[in-house]
Design a protein around this motif. Structure first.
Motif: not given
Length: 304
Positions: A26-46
């Protein structure tokens, strides 16, 4: 069936299995993966309290709008009814946001559902105060949730998330220090996704932060500051290196020393607002202007 046909069938089954697994994510699965990758530089919007400009804050409608908008995380606030049900309400009373008066704890769930939420103009709507369970069933597989004002209700929220199969989608948070959180919630602390809130204006902010990273490794740190003179705004790469993301609020000026949404949108000055936050390490931004921030980040190639 000959050897070549068997080989072709095997390749087909492998490819079909891989395709099926990909589709089941799911999209949530992808977001969880992104969340737990501190090296990822894409911005997560809340989205702060959902899309409250077009629906009552902390309402299911506001959350639905935010999901359609494409935000990564929705921030909401927890409270508890007289009969122990976790509901979504920011204030200590329901006076400002509904046509009722009193504290959430003054009412049973049935009673609190009889009130109607107000929109941004103060007009009463048909929307009711949602429960956390209703919210998590709505967002399941779609978006992450930030549980603000949740510290008194970690155990209750944890049970709801487990029952709805959404535990990985929720971020628990508090400004309490590690020792206090560990003492109060020893049985679940290692099982939840946790973010520590740090007031950079406090003289021991760095010690509080490093203490957390030594013993727990939070998924992120929410950095709040009325002035932008803290050394942690200049020297914070170690936060990512040690496994955590940096969350900064672009809401009102008291949380970010004036590098806020209004500067970006009303004044058209992104250099001293969103750009400034990103330049100082933010890879998670909580905003009252989710639509505008998403558009801006996509134009800059900074959002998935």
């Amino acid at each position: 069936m000959n050897k070549h046909q068997n080989l072709a069938l095997a390749f087909f089954l492998i490819a079909f299995s891989q395709m099926t697994n990909a589709q089941s994510l799911t999209r949530a699965d992808s977001l969880v993966k992104q969340l737990h990758n501190p090296a990822d530089k894409k911005i997560m919007v809340t989205a702060h309290r959902g899309d409250w400009r077009n629906a009552p804050e902390n309402s299911l409608a506001a959350f639905k709008n935010a999901i359609k908008m494409g935000v990564d995380i929705i921030e909401l606030d927890l409270a508890q009814t007289k009969d122990g049900v976790i509901v979504i309400m920011h204030d200590q009373t329901i006076d400002r946001t509904t046509n009722g008066k009193g504290k959430p704890g003054d009412f049973t769930l049935s009673e609190i559902k009889s009130f109607r939420l107000k929109n941004g103009l103060g007009r009463v709507t048909d929307h009711t105060i949602p429960t956390l369970q209703e919210v998590m069933l709505l967002v399941k597989g779609k978006v992450l949730i930030n549980l603000d004002k949740s510290y008194p209700y970690y155990n209750e929220a944890y049970a709801i998330l487990k029952n709805t199969g959404t535990l990985k989608q929720a971020i628990f948070k508090t400004d309490e220090r590690y020792a206090e959180v560990k003492k109060r919630y020893p049985s679940i602390l290692d099982s939840i996704t946790f973010m520590a809130v740090i007031d950079l204006d406090k003289p021991d902010a760095r010690q509080i932060l490093t203490n957390y990273q030594q013993y727990m490794h939070p998924v992120a740190f929410e950095l709040n500051f009325k002035t932008d003179t803290s050394s942690l705004l200049r020297d914070n790469k170690f936060i990512n290196t040690n496994g955590s993301r940096i969350w900064i609020n672009s809401l009102w000026a008291s949380l970010n020393a004036g590098h806020d949404d209004d500067t970006a949108v009303d004044k058209g000055n992104t250099r001293d607002s969103w750009d400034w936050l990103i330049a100082h390490g933010a890879t998670m931004i909580q905003t009252d202007r989710p639509k505008e921030l998403l558009l801006y980040l996509k134009q800059k190639g900074l959002h998935r």
